[in-house]
Structure formats: structure tokens, C-alpha cells
Design a protein around this motif. Structure first.
Motif, mmCIF file in Angstrom:
data_model
loop_
_atom_site.group_PDB
_atom_site.id
_atom_site.type_symbol
_atom_site.label_atom_id
_atom_site.label_comp_id
_atom_site.label_asym_id
_atom_site.label_seq_id
_atom_site.Cartn_x
_atom_site.Cartn_y
_atom_site.Cartn_z
ATOM 1 N N ALA A 113 62.738 60.817 64.559
ATOM 2 C CA ALA A 113 64.126 60.442 64.861
ATOM 3 C C ALA A 113 65.066 61.636 64.654
ATOM 4 N N GLY A 140 62.511 64.385 64.129
ATOM 5 C CA GLY A 140 61.495 64.359 65.183
ATOM 6 C C GLY A 140 61.690 65.392 66.277
ATOM 7 N N TYR A 141 62.473 66.408 66.017
ATOM 8 C CA TYR A 141 62.743 67.389 67.070
ATOM 9 C C TYR A 141 62.310 68.800 66.683
ATOM 10 N N SER A 168 56.609 55.991 71.570
ATOM 11 C CA SER A 168 55.265 55.992 72.169
ATOM 12 C C SER A 168 55.324 56.652 73.543
ATOM 13 N N LYS A 170 54.320 59.545 72.196
ATOM 14 C CA LYS A 170 54.400 60.808 71.452
ATOM 15 C C LYS A 170 53.781 60.703 70.067
ATOM 16 N N ASP A 195 65.788 54.118 63.408
ATOM 17 C CA ASP A 195 67.083 53.803 64.049
ATOM 18 C C ASP A 195 67.550 52.417 63.614
ATOM 19 N N ARG A 228 61.112 50.725 81.407
ATOM 20 C CA ARG A 228 59.939 50.709 80.535
ATOM 21 C C ARG A 228 59.460 49.284 80.315
HETATM 22 N N1 UDP Z 1 62.158 60.662 69.031
HETATM 23 C C1 UDP Z 1 61.853 61.788 68.284
HETATM 24 N N2 UDP Z 1 61.429 62.900 68.935
HETATM 25 C C2 UDP Z 1 61.240 62.944 70.266
HETATM 26 C C3 UDP Z 1 61.509 61.784 71.039
HETATM 27 C C4 UDP Z 1 61.963 60.638 70.381
HETATM 28 O O1 UDP Z 1 61.994 61.769 67.069
HETATM 29 O O2 UDP Z 1 60.829 63.997 70.773
HETATM 30 C C5 UDP Z 1 62.643 59.473 68.331
HETATM 31 C C6 UDP Z 1 63.979 58.941 68.796
HETATM 32 O O3 UDP Z 1 65.031 59.673 68.186
HETATM 33 C C7 UDP Z 1 63.920 57.500 68.328
HETATM 34 C C8 UDP Z 1 62.428 57.174 68.445
HETATM 35 O O4 UDP Z 1 61.753 58.414 68.572
HETATM 36 O O5 UDP Z 1 64.288 57.453 66.962
HETATM 37 C C9 UDP Z 1 62.075 56.379 69.716
HETATM 38 O O6 UDP Z 1 62.297 55.088 69.523
HETATM 39 P P1 UDP Z 1 61.912 54.008 70.624
HETATM 40 O O7 UDP Z 1 62.713 52.806 70.313
HETATM 41 O O8 UDP Z 1 61.975 54.589 71.994
HETATM 42 O O9 UDP Z 1 60.387 53.762 70.235
HETATM 43 P P2 UDP Z 1 59.342 52.807 70.942
HETATM 44 O O10 UDP Z 1 60.102 51.808 71.763
HETATM 45 O O11 UDP Z 1 58.474 53.723 71.739
HETATM 46 O O12 UDP Z 1 58.579 52.181 69.821
#
Ligand code: UDP
Length: 256
Positions: A113, A140-141, A168, A170, A195, A228
């Protein structure tokens, strides 16, 4: 770790364990640190991704615990396999691990995140569970060329459990690549949980969760997710077709 009750849902494995058992398995894996055990939350979207991506399918296959995260998966287990399962939401399981970690002597590392979200999540967890021990965190960056350094930091922190909020697929890819080098006992991808902890995205109110409509709530709150989430509808069609007509593939799947 792992269970002997693995069931197949549209070709993707799921462990239909009740919540308390999943929690116990995860806590034990973290504490024992025999290897970096993986917990993966399987929801309809992930099932559809896995059907297209051998890499993600292999990840789920090799995971130690594949929890039935979505209500769609719970229904599919019932319809297609006659298995009555409890929904084990990844965010709820992660929260329960956070809650129990202090008493069990399990040290936590939070990866993923945005920086403010990651930092806020660590603060919030300390507030909620004062005895939690967070030994490290990383937003996460981080550029890819510094992943090796991060692995060293995680190992040096002596963390027992690593939580990844990278989204996901990643987070799954990251775990797949680095788990062999990690000395933690447990790795778990938690998507948008950090988040949700800081209130940046809201989980559905309890009444919606109980009515099994969390997916609909997310769709209404974040219409941008529709592209998605279309996979949820495709999943429902697939399950229905398999239920009615056996294994005939009648619904086209998206390629990305
Ligand atoms: N995120 C991250 N690095 C990246 C891309 C995304 O840390 O390179 C984080 C983003 O800030 C968010 C989370 O990954 O906090 C993605 O949450 P999402 O609700 O999309 O997750 P999912 O629905 O895939 O479970």
C-alpha cells in the motif's frame, strides 16, 4: 501446515475449513516457522484469473491454505461439490491473526500500500491490539531492484508473519518469487486490507456482509472496479452451467 480436505472449484483448489480452524493453522505456521507457509484467499475473481494464468493456478495449488474468501466460492462448493463451507474472508482472517499475534508471540511485518496507508495501518493496528509487535514495514512501491534488500530486512527483523497488500496478482507473484528466501513462518496476501484499516476504502456494513452482498457494495462504491469484477458474473455463469450441464464450457472468459 495444510489440510487434507482440498476441494476443486472450477479447477481451482479450495480448503473448506471453518474460520477458527483456519486461524489456528495460520497461527501455528507463523509460530513454528518450519517454512514460509502461504495462505491465499480464493474468491470468484481469483478463480477466474487462475483459470487463465497457469502461474496463479500453480500458486494456489502450492499454497498451504486456500481459504474460501468469497460467498460465490462458498455457494459453488455447495452446488458443485455438496460441501457446506463457512466463508473465511481474507481480511477477517488477517485481522484475527493480528489480534492473536501478541499473545502468541508472533511478530509481524507489513508490506504494501501507499506509504501513508502502510504507516497508518501499523498505527491503527497498535491502537486496536496494543500487544501487537510490528517489527517492520514497507510501502508497496519499492522498485524491483531493491526487492533483495527488502527480503534481507524482513529476515533481519525476525518477523514470524509477513502480510502483503500489493493487490492481486502482484502479491502472489512476489510471494512465489521470494518465499524460498524468507525465514518467516507465514506469508499472506491481503489485497486492500491496509486501505480498509485506515478507512481509505470502506468494507461493507455488517448487514451487507451478512446478506452476502459485500461484492455488490464494493461495486457500487467503486464502479471503476466493474471491469475487474465482471469476472464475478462469469464465475457465476460457469458455476451454474457446470451445475446444470456438467463440465461443458459455455461462457467465454476474458483474456486479461
Ligand atoms: N499496491 C501496492 N503496490 C502496487 C500496486 C498496488 O502496494 O504496485 C497496493 C495499493 O496501494 C492498494 C492495494 O495494493 O493498497 C490493492 O488493493 P486492491 O483492493 O486492489 O486489492 P485486491 O482487490 O486485489 O485484493
Amino acid at each position: 501446515m495444510g489440510t487434507d480436505r482440498r476441494v476443486d472449484v472450477l479447477g481451482v483448489p479450495v480448503d473448506p475449513v471453518p474460520f477458527d480452524e483456519a486461524l489456528e493453522i495460520a497461527l501455528r505456521a507463523a509460530k513454528e516457522r518450519a517454512n514460509a507457509s502461504r495462505v491465499v484467499a480464493v474468491n470468484p475473481e481469483k478463480v477466474m484469473i487462475a483459470r487463465r494464468s497457469p502461474e496463479i493456478a500453480a500458486f494456489i495449488e502450492s499454497s498451504d491454505l486456500a481459504i474460501p474468501d468469497g460467498v460465490g466460492v462458498v455457494m459453488a462448493l455447495k452446488l458443485l461439490r455438496g460441501v457446506v463451507a463457512e466463508r473465511v474472508a481474507g481480511a477477517d482472517l488477517a485481522t484475527a491473526i493480528f489480534r492473536e499475534s501478541g499473545a502468541r508471540g508472533i511478530k509481524i511485518f507489513l508490506y504494501g500500500a501507499r506509504e501513508d496507508v502502510n504507516e497508518g495501518a501499523a498505527r491503527k493496528l497498535k491502537e486496536l491490539f496494543p500487544d501487537i509487535v510490528i517489527v517492520g514495514r514497507q510501502n508497496g512501491y519499492l522498485p524491483e531492484d531493491r526487492f533483495g534488500e527488502l527480503v534481507e530486512r524482513i529476515n533481519a527483523s525476525d518477523a514470524d508473519a509477513l502480510f502483503l497488500a500489493l493487490g492481486s496478482p502482484k502479491q502472489e507473484r512476489w510471494i512465489e518469487r521470494f518465499a524460498p528466501e524468507l525465514r518467516v513462518g507465514l506469508c499472506m496476501g491481503v489485497g486492500g486490507t491496509f486501505d480498509a484499516l485506515v478507512g481509505r476504502v470502506k468494507r461493507a456494513p455488517l448487514s451487507w456482509q451478512k446478506a452476502r452482498l459485500e461484492w455488490l457494495y464494493r461495486l457500487i462504491r467503486q464502479p471503476s472496479r466493474f471491469w475487474r469484477q465482471r469476472r464475478i458474473f462469469l464465475f457465476a455463469f460457469k458455476v451454474l452451467f457446470e451445475y446444470l450441464f456438467g463440465k461443458r464450457d459455455r461462457v467465454d472468459e476474458p483474456t486479461k
